[in-house]
Design a protein around this motif. Structure first.
Motif, PDB file in Angstrom:
ATOM      1  N   HIS A 127       0.820  -1.221   0.000  1.00  0.00           N
ATOM      2  CA  HIS A 127       0.000   0.000   0.000  1.00  0.00           C
ATOM      3  C   HIS A 127       0.852   1.268   0.000  1.00  0.00           C
ATOM      4  O   HIS A 127       0.338   2.349  -0.302  1.00  0.00           O
ATOM      5  CB  HIS A 127      -0.919   0.022   1.220  1.00  0.00           C
ATOM      6  CG  HIS A 127      -2.027  -0.984   1.172  1.00  0.00           C
ATOM      7  ND1 HIS A 127      -3.233  -0.751   0.557  1.00  0.00           N
ATOM      8  CD2 HIS A 127      -2.088  -2.247   1.649  1.00  0.00           C
ATOM      9  CE1 HIS A 127      -3.998  -1.814   0.673  1.00  0.00           C
ATOM     10  NE2 HIS A 127      -3.329  -2.744   1.338  1.00  0.00           N
ATOM     11  N   PHE A 128       2.112   1.147   0.361  1.00  0.00           N
ATOM     12  CA  PHE A 128       2.944   2.342   0.545  1.00  0.00           C
ATOM     13  C   PHE A 128       3.901   2.583  -0.617  1.00  0.00           C
ATOM     14  O   PHE A 128       4.753   3.467  -0.546  1.00  0.00           O
ATOM     15  CB  PHE A 128       3.719   2.247   1.862  1.00  0.00           C
ATOM     16  CG  PHE A 128       2.825   2.149   3.061  1.00  0.00           C
ATOM     17  CD1 PHE A 128       2.230   3.270   3.599  1.00  0.00           C
ATOM     18  CD2 PHE A 128       2.546   0.911   3.633  1.00  0.00           C
ATOM     19  CE1 PHE A 128       1.392   3.185   4.691  1.00  0.00           C
ATOM     20  CE2 PHE A 128       1.712   0.814   4.734  1.00  0.00           C
ATOM     21  CZ  PHE A 128       1.126   1.946   5.257  1.00  0.00           C
ATOM     22  N   PRO A 136       9.110   0.312  -0.226  1.00  0.00           N
ATOM     23  CA  PRO A 136       8.808   0.660   1.180  1.00  0.00           C
ATOM     24  C   PRO A 136       9.134  -0.500   2.105  1.00  0.00           C
ATOM     25  O   PRO A 136       8.700  -1.634   1.874  1.00  0.00           O
ATOM     26  CB  PRO A 136       7.307   0.957   1.153  1.00  0.00           C
ATOM     27  CG  PRO A 136       6.790   0.208  -0.030  1.00  0.00           C
ATOM     28  CD  PRO A 136       7.890   0.238  -1.042  1.00  0.00           C
ATOM     29  N   ARG A 137       9.924  -0.215   3.126  1.00  0.00           N
ATOM     30  CA  ARG A 137      10.338  -1.255   4.069  1.00  0.00           C
ATOM     31  C   ARG A 137       9.591  -1.124   5.399  1.00  0.00           C
ATOM     32  O   ARG A 137      10.150  -1.368   6.464  1.00  0.00           O
ATOM     33  CB  ARG A 137      11.846  -1.203   4.278  1.00  0.00           C
ATOM     34  CG  ARG A 137      12.637  -1.429   3.007  1.00  0.00           C
ATOM     35  CD  ARG A 137      14.126  -1.400   3.256  1.00  0.00           C
ATOM     36  NE  ARG A 137      14.880  -1.572   2.018  1.00  0.00           N
ATOM     37  CZ  ARG A 137      15.137  -2.757   1.468  1.00  0.00           C
ATOM     38  NH1 ARG A 137      14.704  -3.858   2.063  1.00  0.00           N
ATOM     39  NH2 ARG A 137      15.817  -2.836   0.333  1.00  0.00           N
ATOM     40  N   PHE A 138       8.366  -0.731   5.323  1.00  0.00           N
ATOM     41  CA  PHE A 138       7.548  -0.631   6.534  1.00  0.00           C
ATOM     42  C   PHE A 138       6.104  -1.003   6.197  1.00  0.00           C
ATOM     43  O   PHE A 138       5.693  -0.961   5.038  1.00  0.00           O
ATOM     44  CB  PHE A 138       7.615   0.784   7.134  1.00  0.00           C
ATOM     45  CG  PHE A 138       7.090   1.853   6.219  1.00  0.00           C
ATOM     46  CD1 PHE A 138       5.777   2.270   6.306  1.00  0.00           C
ATOM     47  CD2 PHE A 138       7.917   2.454   5.269  1.00  0.00           C
ATOM     48  CE1 PHE A 138       5.292   3.261   5.464  1.00  0.00           C
ATOM     49  CE2 PHE A 138       7.442   3.443   4.428  1.00  0.00           C
ATOM     50  CZ  PHE A 138       6.128   3.847   4.521  1.00  0.00           C
ATOM     51  N   ASP A 383      12.477   6.010   4.092  1.00  0.00           N
ATOM     52  CA  ASP A 383      11.030   6.026   3.884  1.00  0.00           C
ATOM     53  C   ASP A 383      10.275   5.629   5.153  1.00  0.00           C
ATOM     54  O   ASP A 383       9.267   6.230   5.519  1.00  0.00           O
ATOM     55  CB  ASP A 383      10.646   5.074   2.742  1.00  0.00           C
ATOM     56  CG  ASP A 383      11.056   5.623   1.381  1.00  0.00           C
ATOM     57  OD1 ASP A 383      11.217   6.861   1.286  1.00  0.00           O
ATOM     58  OD2 ASP A 383      11.223   4.836   0.432  1.00  0.00           O
ATOM     59  N   SER A 384      10.787   4.604   5.818  1.00  0.00           N
ATOM     60  CA  SER A 384      10.151   4.156   7.055  1.00  0.00           C
ATOM     61  C   SER A 384      10.250   5.235   8.124  1.00  0.00           C
ATOM     62  O   SER A 384       9.305   5.486   8.887  1.00  0.00           O
ATOM     63  CB  SER A 384      10.804   2.861   7.537  1.00  0.00           C
ATOM     64  OG  SER A 384      10.186   2.389   8.714  1.00  0.00           O
ATOM     65  N   LEU A 385      11.398   5.905   8.188  1.00  0.00           N
ATOM     66  CA  LEU A 385      11.582   6.965   9.178  1.00  0.00           C
ATOM     67  C   LEU A 385      10.666   8.151   8.889  1.00  0.00           C
ATOM     68  O   LEU A 385      10.078   8.741   9.825  1.00  0.00           O
ATOM     69  CB  LEU A 385      13.046   7.414   9.173  1.00  0.00           C
ATOM     70  CG  LEU A 385      13.454   8.429  10.240  1.00  0.00           C
ATOM     71  CD1 LEU A 385      13.194   7.885  11.627  1.00  0.00           C
ATOM     72  CD2 LEU A 385      14.931   8.806  10.082  1.00  0.00           C
ATOM     73  N   ASN A 386      10.502   8.498   7.619  1.00  0.00           N
ATOM     74  CA  ASN A 386       9.584   9.589   7.270  1.00  0.00           C
ATOM     75  C   ASN A 386       8.145   9.249   7.659  1.00  0.00           C
ATOM     76  O   ASN A 386       7.398  10.104   8.134  1.00  0.00           O
ATOM     77  CB  ASN A 386       9.666   9.875   5.774  1.00  0.00           C
ATOM     78  CG  ASN A 386      10.964  10.565   5.387  1.00  0.00           C
ATOM     79  OD1 ASN A 386      11.614  11.200   6.226  1.00  0.00           O
ATOM     80  ND2 ASN A 386      11.358  10.448   4.126  1.00  0.00           N
ATOM     81  N   VAL A 393       3.454  13.458  14.090  1.00  0.00           N
ATOM     82  CA  VAL A 393       2.804  14.758  13.870  1.00  0.00           C
ATOM     83  C   VAL A 393       1.294  14.612  13.934  1.00  0.00           C
ATOM     84  O   VAL A 393       0.601  15.329  14.668  1.00  0.00           O
ATOM     85  CB  VAL A 393       3.234  15.363  12.520  1.00  0.00           C
ATOM     86  CG1 VAL A 393       2.404  16.616  12.216  1.00  0.00           C
ATOM     87  CG2 VAL A 393       4.714  15.702  12.546  1.00  0.00           C
ATOM     88  N   HIS A 394       0.726  13.661  13.176  1.00  0.00           N
ATOM     89  CA  HIS A 394      -0.727  13.511  13.101  1.00  0.00           C
ATOM     90  C   HIS A 394      -1.323  13.011  14.416  1.00  0.00           C
ATOM     91  O   HIS A 394      -2.483  13.296  14.726  1.00  0.00           O
ATOM     92  CB  HIS A 394      -1.100  12.561  11.965  1.00  0.00           C
ATOM     93  CG  HIS A 394      -0.835  13.124  10.600  1.00  0.00           C
ATOM     94  ND1 HIS A 394      -1.452  14.266  10.134  1.00  0.00           N
ATOM     95  CD2 HIS A 394      -0.013  12.713   9.605  1.00  0.00           C
ATOM     96  CE1 HIS A 394      -1.023  14.537   8.905  1.00  0.00           C
ATOM     97  NE2 HIS A 394      -0.144  13.605   8.559  1.00  0.00           N
ATOM     98  N   ALA A 395      -0.545  12.271  15.174  1.00  0.00           N
ATOM     99  CA  ALA A 395      -1.045  11.760  16.449  1.00  0.00           C
ATOM    100  C   ALA A 395      -0.975  12.797  17.557  1.00  0.00           C
ATOM    101  O   ALA A 395      -1.452  12.550  18.668  1.00  0.00           O
ATOM    102  CB  ALA A 395      -0.255  10.516  16.860  1.00  0.00           C
ATOM    103  N   GLY A 396      -0.372  13.935  17.294  1.00  0.00           N
ATOM    104  CA  GLY A 396      -0.297  14.995  18.297  1.00  0.00           C
ATOM    105  C   GLY A 396       0.863  14.852  19.249  1.00  0.00           C
ATOM    106  O   GLY A 396       0.931  15.587  20.244  1.00  0.00           O
ATOM    107  N   VAL A 397       1.806  13.916  18.957  1.00  0.00           N
ATOM    108  CA  VAL A 397       2.946  13.733  19.861  1.00  0.00           C
ATOM    109  C   VAL A 397       3.843  14.966  19.861  1.00  0.00           C
ATOM    110  O   VAL A 397       4.291  15.430  20.921  1.00  0.00           O
ATOM    111  CB  VAL A 397       3.744  12.477  19.465  1.00  0.00           C
ATOM    112  CG1 VAL A 397       4.983  12.335  20.343  1.00  0.00           C
ATOM    113  CG2 VAL A 397       2.878  11.234  19.590  1.00  0.00           C
TER     114      VAL A 397
END
Length: 423
Positions: A127-128, A136-138, A383-386, A393-397
């Motif tokens: 999917h990625f 993609p390795r994640f 890619d996995s790190l990005n 960011v999206h989770a609000g951490v």
């Protein structure tokens, strides 16, 4: 033993994790990602079983957990979804979330109700893939299934409820008008469990009558057996108040009548407005003047009165005809409306809760979902790190770290993975 309230812990299955895999085949170099998605976790489902009449089974088993979905595999093999866990309950069981008090289901009708939903399976790395990110390795982990403590509360489904003091003849009455076979004896609290009976009349008409165990003064506060069984009156479409007009146990029929009505009103104010007729039993033991005096008393309060001798079924038929006539004009048995579940964000990690603790300039971030996410991230692969940074960011951490007072260059620790904060 009659059990009509129980608390149980339920946990739906977690979704399986997506797979990180790449196509390997002879003469086909760089086959690309082919990791399959994880399977869906099993739901917790409640089902009505008319062979059950109490919640006694839940005294011995209090924890229920559905199976997890299988993880995805290579060659785009999807993980198998887990089967639902079906829990059988008596008809009339109300299901509530203990933490919020929200009504999850009213198991009064046929059919199943999903109480806790299983987690969705995570996406495999297929999917990625994008034109610029071809390997993609994640992958995405499966989402956790819902978990909660629920309260099961049985409220019997009956059209008519018989209420009154102990030993006034309620059990005798239901035994002569239906096929019910309650215990009958000349002592208080012979009936210690509600008894249901189907009353059949001419013309094919019928209704369900419930013999509610005898109430006493203070029942709404838990005195006697009343508080345990008053909840079963709440669903009844109308009430039949049975009174010993002879005062054969030395009690005053008028006082008995007022005490029971007061107990119903204190337990639930709606019961004070429930349609009711009054039945004067044991008339063979009373003087005519006693019966007439009590009749005038209840009729002045707006109730219809029927003198009977339940043991020989004298005067019972006119009372049943009146009950049937009133029921034909009343709404159906009350069904409690399910309260909707609060809306949740579509994204698994959006605004997910985190715990942040600062020690000696290091900001430790903890969250159950992060603990599960970390093994799926390859920190040596850009890619996995990005992807991981976008999740934070999206989770609000990141926003939570700012609120905690973090400054650029400070260290962030997420389950032993450390990096410098860059604003």
């Amino acid at each position: 033993m009659f059990i009509d309230i129980a608390k149980i812990q339920i946990k739906a299955g977690d979704g399986g994790d997506g797979a990180v895999a790449f196509h390997r085949e002879k003469y086909i170099p760089s086959g690309g990602p082919d990791g399959g998605d994880g399977g869906k976790g099993g739901n917790i489902v409640l089902e009505v079983d008319d062979n059950l009449s109490t919640l006694a089974d839940f005294r011995y088993k209090r924890k229920y957990k559905a199976q997890n979905g299988e993880n995805g595999r290579g060659k785009r093999c999807f993980g198998k979804s887990a089967p639902d866990l079906v829990i059988r309950v008596p008809r009339g069981t109300i299901v509530k979330d203990v933490e919020t008090g929200r009504i999850l289901a009213d198991m009064s009708e046929n059919g199943n109700q999903i109480i806790a939903k299983g987690g969705n399976g995570g996406w495999g790395n297929t999917h990625f893939a994008t034109p610029t990110r071809q390997t993609p390795r994640f992958a995405k982990p499966g989402t956790p299934g819902q978990a909660m403590e629920v309260q099961l509360e049985l409220k019997l489904l009956a059209d008519v409820g018989l209420v009154g003091f102990p030993n006034v003849g309620k059990s005798t009455l239901i035994s002569v008008v239906s096929e019910a076979k309650p215990n009958i004896a000349n002592y208080h609290f012979t009936t210690i469990t509600p008894v249901l009976g189907v009353v059949s009349l001419k013309g094919g008409f019928s209704f369900v009558m419930a013999d509610i165990p005898g109430l006493v003064e203070g029942a709404w506060e838990g005195v006697g057996l009343g508080h345990q069984f008053l909840r079963h009156v709440e669903r009844c479409r109308m009430l039949v108040h049975v009174v010993d007009v002879a005062g054969s146990e030395g009690r005053n029929p008028k006082e008995d009548f007022d005490i029971i009505n007061n107990e119903l009103r204190k337990f639930n104010t709606e019961l004070a407005d429930r349609p009711m007729i009054v039945v004067g039993n044991k008339c063979d033991l009373a003087e005519d003047e006693q019966v007439e005096d009590f009749k005038r008393y209840v009729e002045e309060k707006g109730y219809e009165f029927f003198p009977i001798m339940a043991a020989i079924r004298d005067g019972v038929d006119p009372m049943l005809d009146c009950v049937m006539e009133k029921l034909s004009k009343l709404p159906p048995i009350k069904v409690y409306e399910t309260e909707p579940e609060p809306l949740k964000p579509e994204s698994t990690f959006e605004r997910a809760p985190v715990e942040i603790e600062s020690q000696d300039g290091v900001y430790f971030v903890k969250a159950d979902w992060l603990l599960k996410l970390m093994p799926t991230i390859r920190f040596d692969e850009m890619d996995s790190l990005n992807y991981f940074q976008n999740v934070l960011v999206h989770a609000g951490v990141i926003e939570s770290l700012r609120k905690a007072g973090i400054q650029e260059g400070d260290t962030v620790n997420i389950y032993d993975i450390e990096f410098d904060f860059v604003d």
